[in-house]
Motif scaffolding. Structure first.
Motif, PDB file in Angstrom:
ATOM      1  N   GLY A  17       2.196  -1.643  -1.706  1.00 28.98           N
ATOM      2  CA  GLY A  17       2.312  -1.409  -3.135  1.00 28.98           C
ATOM      3  C   GLY A  17       1.986   0.022  -3.525  1.00 28.98           C
ATOM      4  N   ILE A  18       0.946   0.573  -2.898  1.00 27.40           N
ATOM      5  CA  ILE A  18       0.529   1.947  -3.193  1.00 27.40           C
ATOM      6  C   ILE A  18       1.547   2.953  -2.673  1.00 27.40           C
ATOM      7  CG2 ILE A  18      -1.224   3.699  -2.725  1.00 27.40           C
ATOM      8  CD1 ILE A  18      -3.242   1.338  -2.403  1.00 27.40           C
ATOM      9  N   THR A  19       1.955   2.785  -1.424  1.00 31.76           N
ATOM     10  CA  THR A  19       2.827   3.784  -0.799  1.00 31.76           C
ATOM     11  C   THR A  19       4.230   3.775  -1.392  1.00 31.76           C
ATOM     12  OG1 THR A  19       3.247   2.219   1.025  1.00 31.76           O
ATOM     13  CG2 THR A  19       1.553   3.897   1.371  1.00 31.76           C
ATOM     14  N   GLU A  20       4.712   2.621  -1.814  1.00 33.18           N
ATOM     15  CA  GLU A  20       6.022   2.574  -2.467  1.00 33.18           C
ATOM     16  C   GLU A  20       5.978   3.326  -3.790  1.00 33.18           C
ATOM     17  OE1 GLU A  20       7.249  -1.496  -2.751  1.00 33.18           O
ATOM     18  OE2 GLU A  20       8.041  -1.538  -0.702  1.00 33.18           O
ATOM     19  N   LYS A  21       4.878   3.174  -4.510  1.00 31.47           N
ATOM     20  CA  LYS A  21       4.729   3.853  -5.795  1.00 31.47           C
ATOM     21  C   LYS A  21       4.655   5.366  -5.631  1.00 31.47           C
ATOM     22  CE  LYS A  21       0.889   2.888  -7.878  1.00 31.47           C
ATOM     23  NZ  LYS A  21      -0.120   2.147  -8.650  1.00 31.47           N
ATOM     24  N   LEU A  22       4.037   5.818  -4.532  1.00 26.92           N
ATOM     25  CA  LEU A  22       3.827   7.251  -4.314  1.00 26.92           C
ATOM     26  C   LEU A  22       4.874   7.867  -3.380  1.00 26.92           C
ATOM     27  CD1 LEU A  22      -0.073   7.255  -3.921  1.00 26.92           C
ATOM     28  CD2 LEU A  22       1.270   7.861  -5.944  1.00 26.92           C
ATOM     29  N   ASN A  23       5.848   7.064  -2.961  1.00 24.29           N
ATOM     30  CA  ASN A  23       6.908   7.545  -2.060  1.00 24.29           C
ATOM     31  C   ASN A  23       6.322   8.109  -0.764  1.00 24.29           C
ATOM     32  OD1 ASN A  23       9.586   8.015  -1.285  1.00 24.29           O
ATOM     33  ND2 ASN A  23       9.545  10.107  -2.070  1.00 24.29           N
ATOM     34  N   ILE A  24       5.441   7.339  -0.141  1.00 21.87           N
ATOM     35  CA  ILE A  24       4.832   7.711   1.134  1.00 21.87           C
ATOM     36  C   ILE A  24       5.354   6.757   2.211  1.00 21.87           C
ATOM     37  CG2 ILE A  24       2.673   7.901   2.439  1.00 21.87           C
ATOM     38  CD1 ILE A  24       1.240   8.393  -0.239  1.00 21.87           C
ATOM     39  N   PRO A  25       6.092   7.235   3.198  1.00 23.55           N
ATOM     40  CA  PRO A  25       6.510   6.356   4.301  1.00 23.55           C
ATOM     41  C   PRO A  25       5.278   5.742   4.975  1.00 23.55           C
ATOM     42  CG  PRO A  25       7.709   8.436   4.366  1.00 23.55           C
ATOM     43  CD  PRO A  25       6.613   8.613   3.352  1.00 23.55           C
ATOM     44  N   TYR A  26       5.344   4.449   5.251  1.00 23.16           N
ATOM     45  CA  TYR A  26       4.138   3.730   5.688  1.00 23.16           C
ATOM     46  C   TYR A  26       4.370   2.951   6.980  1.00 23.16           C
ATOM     47  CZ  TYR A  26       0.429   0.189   5.667  1.00 23.16           C
ATOM     48  OH  TYR A  26      -0.600  -0.633   6.026  1.00 23.16           O
ATOM     49  N   ILE A  27       3.399   3.061   7.886  1.00 22.06           N
ATOM     50  CA  ILE A  27       3.348   2.292   9.128  1.00 22.06           C
ATOM     51  C   ILE A  27       2.034   1.524   9.131  1.00 22.06           C
ATOM     52  CG2 ILE A  27       3.378   2.375  11.658  1.00 22.06           C
ATOM     53  CD1 ILE A  27       4.629   5.200  11.385  1.00 22.06           C
ATOM     54  N   PHE A  28       2.104   0.203   9.266  1.00 19.24           N
ATOM     55  CA  PHE A  28       0.876  -0.602   9.308  1.00 19.24           C
ATOM     56  C   PHE A  28       0.217  -0.468  10.667  1.00 19.24           C
ATOM     57  CE2 PHE A  28      -1.419  -4.487  10.387  1.00 19.24           C
ATOM     58  CZ  PHE A  28      -2.249  -4.645   9.283  1.00 19.24           C
ATOM     59  N   LYS A  29      -1.081  -0.185  10.654  1.00 19.63           N
ATOM     60  CA  LYS A  29      -1.832  -0.022  11.894  1.00 19.63           C
ATOM     61  C   LYS A  29      -2.795  -1.177  12.104  1.00 19.63           C
ATOM     62  CE  LYS A  29      -5.322   1.149  14.649  1.00 19.63           C
ATOM     63  NZ  LYS A  29      -6.681   0.561  14.749  1.00 19.63           N
ATOM     64  N   GLY A  30      -2.815  -1.717  13.309  1.00 19.96           N
ATOM     65  CA  GLY A  30      -3.809  -2.717  13.676  1.00 19.96           C
ATOM     66  C   GLY A  30      -3.843  -2.865  15.187  1.00 19.96           C
TER      67      GLY A  30
END
Length: 267
Positions: free
Chosen positions: A37-50
């Motif tokens: 939700g945050i990264t879509e709003k800020l236009n930040i490409p996102y990779i989930f880390k775990g």
């Protein structure tokens, strides 16, 4: 299969973020949903880390994971639920092909960045390989780790700065390392939270300096890092691994807003 170009195509930095280790499905999905939700709003490409398993622990009784297959299936569910790439660590050669069935990016831990067989095994999966710079290596030395992956037939390499050993129980970040590693032609990521670890404590539990997360992240963006790596948890004090240096999840959005402004200012 996702490529480096897709991750690094935005004028903004990209983000790898999530819990240190997969503790359960509900926790992983809640964290991913919040960050998406945050990264879509800020236009930040996102990779989930775990991490599906933590192999490098100070004590034998430290939490290592909920089971490899169970954790890897959760990573796949995060990918399918939110349509985002995922990244996890691997520690031995036989893990590369196994993890590659579930995730988009294979991460080589800092302590293992010189392990030739591990790098080759990761390369052969054709997945993106993110190599963390050893705490004991100069930035220039990382060209040889990256070259092993390239020579094995895989040009999808990223490099991550995570601090350099400073005495026995501390790390320091030399920001010259970011442009020095970028000159090799690979995206360079700043591991914000691991750079604030305080390892080798007498308790056998790694400490940290989370109050400096914003400082490390701001400086990394200011010098032109391509991406950031941030471990985050709803309640770091209750996290089963690396809680001492993780960012509280509720603080992530405010930090990313500041960082996107810095990125915009230096374009």
């Amino acid at each position: 299969m996702i490529t480096i170009e897709e991750i690094n195509k935005s004028e903004n930095f990209f983000l790898m973020a999530g819990p240190c280790v997969i503790e359960g499905e509900d926790m992983a999905l809640r964290i991913a949903e919040k960050i998406v939700g945050i990264t879509e709003k800020l236009n930040i490409p996102y990779i989930f880390k775990g991490s599906y398993r933590k192999a490098n622990r100070s004590r034998l009784d430290s939490f290592t994971g909920i089971g490899d297959e169970k954790a890897l299936k959760i990573l796949r569910k995060v990918n399918e639920t939110f349509n985002i790439p995922t990244v996890t660590d691997i520690h031995e050669t036989h893990e590369a092909a196994m993890a590659a069935e579930y995730v988009d990016v294979l991460q080589i831990p800092a302590f293992l960045c010189r392990q030739t067989d591990l790098l080759i095994a990761a390369a052969k999966t054709e997945k993106i390989v993110n190599i963390k710079k050893g705490q004991f290596l100069s930035p220039d030395a990382m060209q040889f780790a990256a070259q092993k992956v390239v020579d094995a037939g895989n040009k999808n390499v990223m490099l991550t700065e995570r601090g350099t050993t400073f005495g026995y129980t501390d790390l320091v970040v030399d920001y010259r390392g970011i442009p020095q590693m970028q000159k090799f032609g690979f995206p360079v990521i700043m591991d914000v939270t691991h750079s604030l670890q305080q390892p080798n404590q007498t308790s056998g539990v790694t400490g940290g300096l989370p109050a400096l997360i914003e400082t490390i992240a701001k400086a990394a963006i200011a010098v032109g890092a391509d991406g950031l790596f941030i471990e985050t948890h709803p309640e770091p004090g209750k996290a089963k691994s690396d809680g001492a240096n993780m960012l509280q999840l509720d603080l992530l959005e405010g930090l990313l807003i500041k960082l996107t402004r810095i990125r915009e200012a230096i374009k």
